[in-house]
Design a protein around this motif. Sequence first.
Motif, PDB file in Angstrom:
ATOM      1  N   GLN A 176       0.786  -0.736  -0.478  1.00 18.68           N
ATOM      2  CA  GLN A 176       0.430  -0.189   0.362  1.00 18.68           C
ATOM      3  C   GLN A 176       0.991   1.448   0.128  1.00 18.68           C
ATOM      4  O   GLN A 176       1.766   1.101   0.534  1.00 18.68           O
ATOM      5  N   LEU A 177       0.337   2.312  -0.116  1.00 22.58           N
ATOM      6  CA  LEU A 177       0.886   3.718  -0.318  1.00 22.58           C
ATOM      7  C   LEU A 177       1.129   4.453   1.424  1.00 22.58           C
ATOM      8  O   LEU A 177      -0.084   3.739   1.703  1.00 22.58           O
ATOM      9  N   PRO A 178       2.466   4.847   1.513  1.00 22.53           N
ATOM     10  CA  PRO A 178       2.036   4.662   3.220  1.00 22.53           C
ATOM     11  C   PRO A 178       0.950   6.317   3.087  1.00 22.53           C
ATOM     12  O   PRO A 178       0.000   7.022   2.547  1.00 22.53           O
ATOM     13  N   MET A 179      -0.016   6.635   4.327  1.00 19.57           N
ATOM     14  CA  MET A 179      -0.865   7.281   4.408  1.00 19.57           C
ATOM     15  C   MET A 179      -1.039   8.677   4.946  1.00 19.57           C
ATOM     16  O   MET A 179      -0.005   9.059   5.175  1.00 19.57           O
ATOM     17  N   HIS A 180      -1.500   9.250   4.101  1.00 20.98           N
ATOM     18  CA  HIS A 180      -1.969  10.723   4.050  1.00 20.98           C
ATOM     19  C   HIS A 180      -2.696  11.251   4.689  1.00 20.98           C
ATOM     20  O   HIS A 180      -3.802  10.715   5.270  1.00 20.98           O
ATOM     21  N   GLY A 181      -1.674  12.009   6.470  1.00 15.34           N
ATOM     22  CA  GLY A 181      -3.042  11.390   8.045  1.00 15.34           C
ATOM     23  C   GLY A 181      -2.867  10.391   8.678  1.00 15.34           C
ATOM     24  O   GLY A 181      -3.874   9.948   9.176  1.00 15.34           O
ATOM     25  N   GLY A 182      -1.983   9.849   8.283  1.00 11.98           N
ATOM     26  CA  GLY A 182      -2.320   8.442   9.397  1.00 11.98           C
ATOM     27  C   GLY A 182      -2.003   9.034  10.696  1.00 11.98           C
ATOM     28  O   GLY A 182      -1.413  10.052  11.177  1.00 11.98           O
TER      29      GLY A 182
END
Length: 426
Positions: free
Chosen positions: A87-93
Amino acid sequence: MKIPNAHTDSPATPTPSAESTRFTLRRKPEGFTLVELLVVIAIIGVLVGLLLPAVQAAREAARRMSCSNNLKQLGLSIHNYHSAYKQLPMHGGGTWADGAAVGSNRTNRMDLSIWVGLTPFFEQQAIWEQISNPLNGTWPAMGPETDEKTYEPWTTEIAALRCPSDPGTGLPSFGRTNYAACLGDSSVYMHMGPLGIVNFADDVSEYTVTLDANLSPHAEEARAACRGAFVAHKSTAFRDVLDGLSNTIFAGEIATDLGDNDIRTIASAEHGHDHGHGHAEEIHEEPDLCVHEGYIDDTRPSFWNAAAASTLANSDEGRGYRWASSATSFGGFNTILPPNRELCFGGTAMQDGMASTSSRHQGGVHVLMGDGAVKFLTDSIEAGDVHDANVHKGGVDHSAPGSKSPYGLWGSLGTRASRETISEEF
């Protein structure tokens, strides 16, 4: 009669007088005259004047190449992250504690930018270890809130996140970043995604943060409007990019604020009416609202005028001021207004609004495509009609969910799955 001999009987050479001797011993003074020096200085000045622009252009070309290389490395980091975690790194993780008071630093309130998770993939393992495995109990794992000034990782300047052409440095910023994640072609829900975050208190300093008990309406809104490769508080992956990785922008440049009221680096905020979730109706319906409000200086169109002064974001909310934060001013952009246009927000610099890319390069910006390619897009890229409303759940015509982007090629490049056919060169 004696015939004179030319060799032996030549006339006697007269003996020079003292006066003539003194005359013959004088020499012409050595060195340059004042006129000659002035001429040489003038020639040197002309040559410098001719060469300086070429030298400056060569230096900027080198800086621009370095900036492009930074984005390439970040693109490689994204691919390596995806290979590792699917998965892609989360924006707002990050972390969440329902009901935690703002400023308690019990969690980071899911405000981490994509760069935090990528740190071990672009040679910043030491910072990642400080964030993920704190040595003492002072800070929680994954760090406190991103505006915590005493937390060293958040205030660290990371060279890989800085463009050499950007001179910004120092307070009131933390660790600056010149790169941000692409959040699509709509500002609706761009800072929230499917989460319904609610603040409870009259005094901002006493806010407690909790989630709406019913997340379903928020998820529906986000599904219709959040069309970028990254969605706030939601995981995405390469498989979600149906338009093709080579046709989808993943990240791009942002110029950091220098405290000079630049329309690209400090937002004119506090517009519109809050509908409970930062939904600034006026800006979603009219992307260039700040132009219509007359907030841009006619004589210096790159800067806000006096009328905009009362609407500008706080001095510590400048563009790119916190590399670790996913807030709109710091970590995200949308493809609505063309590159290097004004920041016009509908609440605060942390919420949604018109937030395009920007740079200190002449005439355009670098963007990172999903396949890892870095392209330089000019400010004049075809961007449709900026008077069209953003795509959102209740939109009609060009703004209806599932529509192709109202913002031309620029908007199409920002969406991951709108099925636009991109035939233009960019």
